[in-house]
Design a protein around this motif. Structure first.
Motif, mmCIF file in Angstrom:
data_model
loop_
_atom_site.group_PDB
_atom_site.id
_atom_site.type_symbol
_atom_site.label_atom_id
_atom_site.label_comp_id
_atom_site.label_asym_id
_atom_site.label_seq_id
_atom_site.Cartn_x
_atom_site.Cartn_y
_atom_site.Cartn_z
ATOM 1 N N UNK A 243 41.990 32.447 41.846
ATOM 2 C CA UNK A 243 42.684 33.215 40.803
ATOM 3 C C UNK A 243 43.923 32.528 40.262
ATOM 4 N N UNK A 244 44.333 31.436 40.884
ATOM 5 C CA UNK A 244 45.503 30.716 40.422
ATOM 6 C C UNK A 244 46.798 31.430 40.722
ATOM 7 N N UNK A 245 46.841 32.135 41.861
ATOM 8 C CA UNK A 245 48.045 32.864 42.256
ATOM 9 C C UNK A 245 48.550 32.318 43.579
ATOM 10 N N UNK A 246 49.755 32.680 43.927
ATOM 11 C CA UNK A 246 50.316 32.229 45.199
ATOM 12 C C UNK A 246 49.710 33.023 46.349
ATOM 13 N N UNK A 247 49.755 32.422 47.539
ATOM 14 C CA UNK A 247 49.241 33.090 48.734
ATOM 15 C C UNK A 247 50.052 34.346 49.025
ATOM 16 N N UNK A 248 51.370 34.283 48.753
ATOM 17 C CA UNK A 248 52.224 35.443 48.999
ATOM 18 C C UNK A 248 51.815 36.618 48.112
ATOM 19 N N UNK A 249 51.510 36.315 46.852
ATOM 20 C CA UNK A 249 51.099 37.376 45.935
ATOM 21 C C UNK A 249 49.784 37.998 46.388
ATOM 22 N N UNK A 250 48.827 37.171 46.776
ATOM 23 C CA UNK A 250 47.536 37.668 47.246
ATOM 24 C C UNK A 250 47.735 38.565 48.461
ATOM 25 N N UNK A 251 48.559 38.124 49.391
ATOM 26 C CA UNK A 251 48.781 38.867 50.623
ATOM 27 C C UNK A 251 49.432 40.220 50.342
ATOM 28 N N UNK A 252 50.450 40.212 49.489
ATOM 29 C CA UNK A 252 51.180 41.456 49.244
ATOM 30 C C UNK A 252 50.347 42.461 48.460
ATOM 31 N N UNK A 253 49.611 41.974 47.457
ATOM 32 C CA UNK A 253 48.788 42.881 46.648
ATOM 33 C C UNK A 253 47.720 43.538 47.507
ATOM 34 N N UNK A 254 47.071 42.773 48.340
ATOM 35 C CA UNK A 254 46.003 43.331 49.173
ATOM 36 C C UNK A 254 46.570 44.280 50.234
ATOM 37 N N UNK A 255 47.755 43.951 50.756
ATOM 38 C CA UNK A 255 48.392 44.818 51.734
ATOM 39 C C UNK A 255 48.762 46.171 51.112
#
Length: 354
Positions: free
Chosen positions: A32-44
């Motif tokens: 998706x071209x996003x940061x790992x932090x963004x992926x982690x926080x959104x899913x959490x």
């Protein structure tokens, strides 16, 4: 790399969909071209709160006055429209666990749509006159614009040579209070003025007659015989016209009543109820004349000039202006009926429009 707060709702859903499809955080970030932090926080957030959009939580200091507090403040305003900001704050804080300051009160009131304004000045209507206004509205509630086109409206109005404006402000230092450039001169009784009488109907503006400083029965008799009668017989040759006049003492004099009785086959007299400028649309052309006088670049310096300027302004009032006023009569009548003879806001609206 994008941030969580920059995501659209679609991108937010893509993050949740990728993780639910079994992709790792790194794989989802790369896809998706996003940061790992963004992926982690959104899913959490989705797992813990069921959050399905990227709307950020409101930031800043929490509002001290919630919806319930706003209702309380609204009741305080309704109970006393003239209360100061200090009084509203003091009354609000009584019995409240968390008090607020005047700045919070001001902010809350503005958020609720309240602003401090000068009140409109309206005539005090007695109970008797309120009943008369209501009766007039009930009698004419079924009149259409076509019916009101048969009415010729009349009234008199004074205009001062000089005006005193108490809202004028200047910039000066403490020791400049008597400097000529910091003074506003006043003239007793406004330097004199001109009284005029006028009339109009849907069809045209009628004559504007200078009448000196006051209007007595003798002078009014000359006006109705020399100006009203020719106007009515010309505009309404079928004798279906109504001539409106208010309840001024000179209008009720015996010689005036006798004159109207002698000419009752030519037109009908329509008396406006007492304390009812809102039911006489000629009040608004007077406002037009007054505004035009104040807007002049070169103001009249004597009464003769003032009279000539007033006559010129009156003659140039547009046809759309006074026809619009006649068209407003059914709405004015409905407003009086709704207010049960009391004050209403229709006339104020037309003052602003004109």
């Amino acid at each position: 790399m994008g941030k969580k707060g920059d995501l659209s709702n679609f991108e937010y859903g893509m993050v949740v969909g990728a993780r639910r499809a079994g992709l790792s955080i790194s794989q989802s970030a790369q896809l998706l071209g996003l940061s790992r932090t963004t992926i982690s926080r959104v899913y959490k957030e989705w797992c813990e709160k069921g959050k399905t959009s990227s709307m950020r939580q409101s930031c800043g200091r929490k509002c001290l006055v919630d919806a319930r507090g706003q209702r309380r403040m609204g009741r305080l305003i309704q109970a006393d429209r003239r209360a100061t900001l200090t009084e509203i704050t003091t009354r609000y804080n009584r019995g409240m666990q968390q008090s607020i300051c005047e700045a919070t009160t001001r902010t809350t009131l503005r958020r609720m749509g309240y602003n401090s304004r000068r009140p409109h000045r309206v005539p005090l209507i007695s109970t008797t006159n309120r009943k008369k206004r209501l009766q007039f509205a009930q009698v004419h509630q079924n009149w259409t614009v076509e019916d009101w086109k048969n009415v010729a409206w009349s009234d008199d109005s004074p205009f001062l040579l000089r005006h005193s404006d108490g809202r004028v402000r200047i910039w000066r230092k403490q020791n400049e209070n008597m400097d000529p450039s910091c003074l506003v001169t006043t003239v007793q009784a406004g330097g004199g003025g001109v009284m005029v009488w006028g009339m109009f109907s849907w069809h045209t503006l009628g004559p504007l007659v200078p009448i000196g400083h006051s209007l007595n029965a003798t002078a009014y008799l000359s006006i109705v015989s020399d100006h009203v009668h020719p106007f009515m017989t010309t505009m309404y040759p079928s004798s279906d016209g109504y001539f409106q006049q208010d309840n001024a003492p000179c209008h009720k004099a015996r010689i005036i009543s006798n004159w109207f009785l002698e000419h009752d086959n030519d037109f009908t007299v329509l008396k406006c109820p007492p304390q009812s400028p809102d039911l006489n649309p000629i009040e608004h052309p007077w406002e037009v004349v007054e505004r035009e006088l104040r807007a002049l670049d070169v103001h009249p310096t004597n009464l003769h000039q003032l009279q000539n300027v007033i006559l010129s302004i009156w003659a140039n009032i547009s046809k759309e202006c006074f026809q619009h006023l006649v068209e407003s009569m059914p709405r004015r009548i409905k407003a009086v009926l709704k207010a049960k003879g009391g004050q209403h806001s229709i006339s104020m609206v037309f003052l602003i429009i004109l």
